[in-house]
Design an enzyme around this catalytic site. Structure first.
Site, mmCIF file in Angstrom:
data_model
loop_
_atom_site.group_PDB
_atom_site.id
_atom_site.type_symbol
_atom_site.label_atom_id
_atom_site.label_comp_id
_atom_site.label_asym_id
_atom_site.label_seq_id
_atom_site.Cartn_x
_atom_site.Cartn_y
_atom_site.Cartn_z
ATOM 1 N N ASP A 23 4.381 -6.933 15.690
ATOM 2 C CA ASP A 23 3.908 -6.440 14.386
ATOM 3 C C ASP A 23 4.387 -7.299 13.222
ATOM 4 O O ASP A 23 4.732 -6.779 12.150
ATOM 5 C CB ASP A 23 4.352 -4.973 14.184
ATOM 6 C CG ASP A 23 3.770 -4.043 15.231
ATOM 7 O OD1 ASP A 23 2.642 -4.290 15.669
ATOM 8 O OD2 ASP A 23 4.442 -3.072 15.616
ATOM 9 N N HIS A 43 -1.446 -0.751 12.347
ATOM 10 C CA HIS A 43 -0.160 -0.140 12.670
ATOM 11 C C HIS A 43 0.109 1.006 11.689
ATOM 12 O O HIS A 43 -0.101 0.845 10.484
ATOM 13 C CB HIS A 43 0.946 -1.196 12.593
ATOM 14 C CG HIS A 43 2.266 -0.655 13.006
ATOM 15 N ND1 HIS A 43 2.610 -0.476 14.337
ATOM 16 C CD2 HIS A 43 3.313 -0.186 12.277
ATOM 17 C CE1 HIS A 43 3.818 0.062 14.400
ATOM 18 N NE2 HIS A 43 4.262 0.244 13.169
ATOM 19 N N GLU A 92 -6.258 4.914 7.730
ATOM 20 C CA GLU A 92 -6.492 3.793 8.655
ATOM 21 C C GLU A 92 -7.988 3.505 8.815
ATOM 22 O O GLU A 92 -8.406 2.348 8.810
ATOM 23 C CB GLU A 92 -5.920 4.112 10.043
ATOM 24 C CG GLU A 92 -4.420 4.007 10.131
ATOM 25 C CD GLU A 92 -3.906 4.158 11.571
ATOM 26 O OE1 GLU A 92 -2.841 3.650 11.854
ATOM 27 O OE2 GLU A 92 -4.591 4.792 12.398
ATOM 28 N N GLU A 122 2.717 -14.048 17.499
ATOM 29 C CA GLU A 122 3.429 -13.828 18.764
ATOM 30 C C GLU A 122 4.536 -12.777 18.671
ATOM 31 O O GLU A 122 5.078 -12.358 19.685
ATOM 32 C CB GLU A 122 3.997 -15.156 19.269
ATOM 33 C CG GLU A 122 2.895 -16.093 19.744
ATOM 34 C CD GLU A 122 3.432 -17.370 20.362
ATOM 35 O OE1 GLU A 122 4.648 -17.438 20.615
ATOM 36 O OE2 GLU A 122 2.636 -18.299 20.569
ATOM 37 N N LEU A 166 0.581 -8.079 23.900
ATOM 38 C CA LEU A 166 -0.200 -9.219 24.401
ATOM 39 C C LEU A 166 0.673 -10.466 24.410
ATOM 40 O O LEU A 166 1.485 -10.684 23.511
ATOM 41 C CB LEU A 166 -1.443 -9.411 23.534
ATOM 42 C CG LEU A 166 -2.491 -8.304 23.701
ATOM 43 C CD1 LEU A 166 -3.479 -8.308 22.540
ATOM 44 C CD2 LEU A 166 -3.239 -8.435 25.026
HETATM 45 C C1 GAR Z 1 -3.294 4.513 15.272
HETATM 46 O O1 GAR Z 1 -2.619 5.336 14.374
HETATM 47 C C2 GAR Z 1 -2.707 3.113 15.273
HETATM 48 O O2 GAR Z 1 -2.195 2.744 14.027
HETATM 49 C C3 GAR Z 1 -1.596 3.258 16.287
HETATM 50 O O3 GAR Z 1 -2.150 4.049 17.293
HETATM 51 C C4 GAR Z 1 -3.071 4.965 16.723
HETATM 52 C C5 GAR Z 1 -4.338 4.918 17.523
HETATM 53 O O4 GAR Z 1 -5.214 5.938 17.130
HETATM 54 N N1 GAR Z 1 -1.165 1.985 16.765
HETATM 55 C C6 GAR Z 1 0.110 1.697 17.037
HETATM 56 O O5 GAR Z 1 1.011 2.503 16.954
HETATM 57 C C7 GAR Z 1 0.350 0.267 17.472
HETATM 58 N N2 GAR Z 1 1.736 -0.002 17.563
HETATM 59 P P1 GAR Z 1 -6.713 5.963 17.621
HETATM 60 O O6 GAR Z 1 -6.703 5.782 19.142
HETATM 61 O O7 GAR Z 1 -7.212 7.332 17.253
HETATM 62 O O8 GAR Z 1 -7.473 4.871 16.936
#
Ligand code: GAR
Length: 201
Positions: A144, A108, A173, A141, A92
């Site tokens: 991560d 993340h 997560e 900005e 973004l």
């Molecule tokens: C998650 O593991 C999240 O941490 C990662 O994508 C996956 C989405 O899973 N995000 C990144 O890598 C961002 N850089 P989901 O669609 O099952 O929620």
């Protein structure tokens, strides 16, 4: 609290958030789910729960900012208080970040600042760390780099593949994101410099 989720893929974090709203763990309303991918299963999850779903095709905009402005307009119309990035794989722009500064969360799949960007799980596995995890942070900005809200660890086993490790990270997560959103909705998070303070008192 009015929320929006931005997602590009499978949407298991979105599902955890929907479940937490439905069972009362998160006090708020998910107004809209927005995706940059037409076939994102996240959109189907939204439809199944009667939540507005919206696909925006990034290819119709000649400039990157224009996509972001289209999302901003949607979220402003719905008076969203919190923007939740859940597997949203598009960077973004500062235009977006500044519009919702302090109100955008991202998850993340690594212990930031280790292994930022794409393929956080693969990076950890290739590096050979024994412990990895996941991070919920506010967006700034950078890539991560924003203030860390919550982190939790996940052990790495020698037998792990990207899939088995990501599966274990995913389940952590889901808990962590729910908790972070709960804390935000209760007004318990404040940002001081690059730190996020949790006011539990
Ligand atoms: C998650 O593991 C999240 O941490 C990662 O994508 C996956 C989405 O899973 N995000 C990144 O890598 C961002 N850089 P989901 O669609 O099952 O929620």
């Amino acid at each position: 609290m009015k929320m929006a989720v931005l997602a590009s893929g499978y949407g298991s974090n979105l599902q955890a958030i929907i479940d937490a709203i439905e069972n009362g763990e998160i006090n708020g309303k998910l107004e809209i789910v927005v995706s940059d991918k037409k076939d994102a299963y996240a959109l189907e999850r939204a439809r199944r729960h009667h939540i507005e779903d919206h696909y925006i095709n990034p290819k119709v905009f000649s400039v990157r900012d224009e996509f972001d402005r289209a999302v901003i307009a949607l979220l402003q119309e719905r008076k969203v208080d919190l923007v939740i990035l859940a597997g949203f794989m598009r960077l973004l722009s500062p235009v977006f970040v500044n519009q919702f500064m302090g109100k955008i969360m991202n998850i993340h799949p690594s212990l930031l600042p280790s292994f930022p960007g794409l393929n956080g799980v693969e990076q950890a596995l290739e590096y050979g760390v024994k412990v990895t995890g996941c991070t919920v942070h506010f967006l700034d900005e950078g890539l991560d780099t924003g203030p860390v809200i919550l982190q939790d660890t996940v052990p790495v086993y020698e037998s792990d593949t990207v899939e088995t490790l990501h599966e274990r990270i995913h389940s952590v997560e889901h808990r962590l994101y729910t908790r972070a959103i709960q804390l935000f909705s209760q007004g318990k998070l404040s940002i001081e410099g690059r730190k996020c303070i949790i006011n539990e008192g």
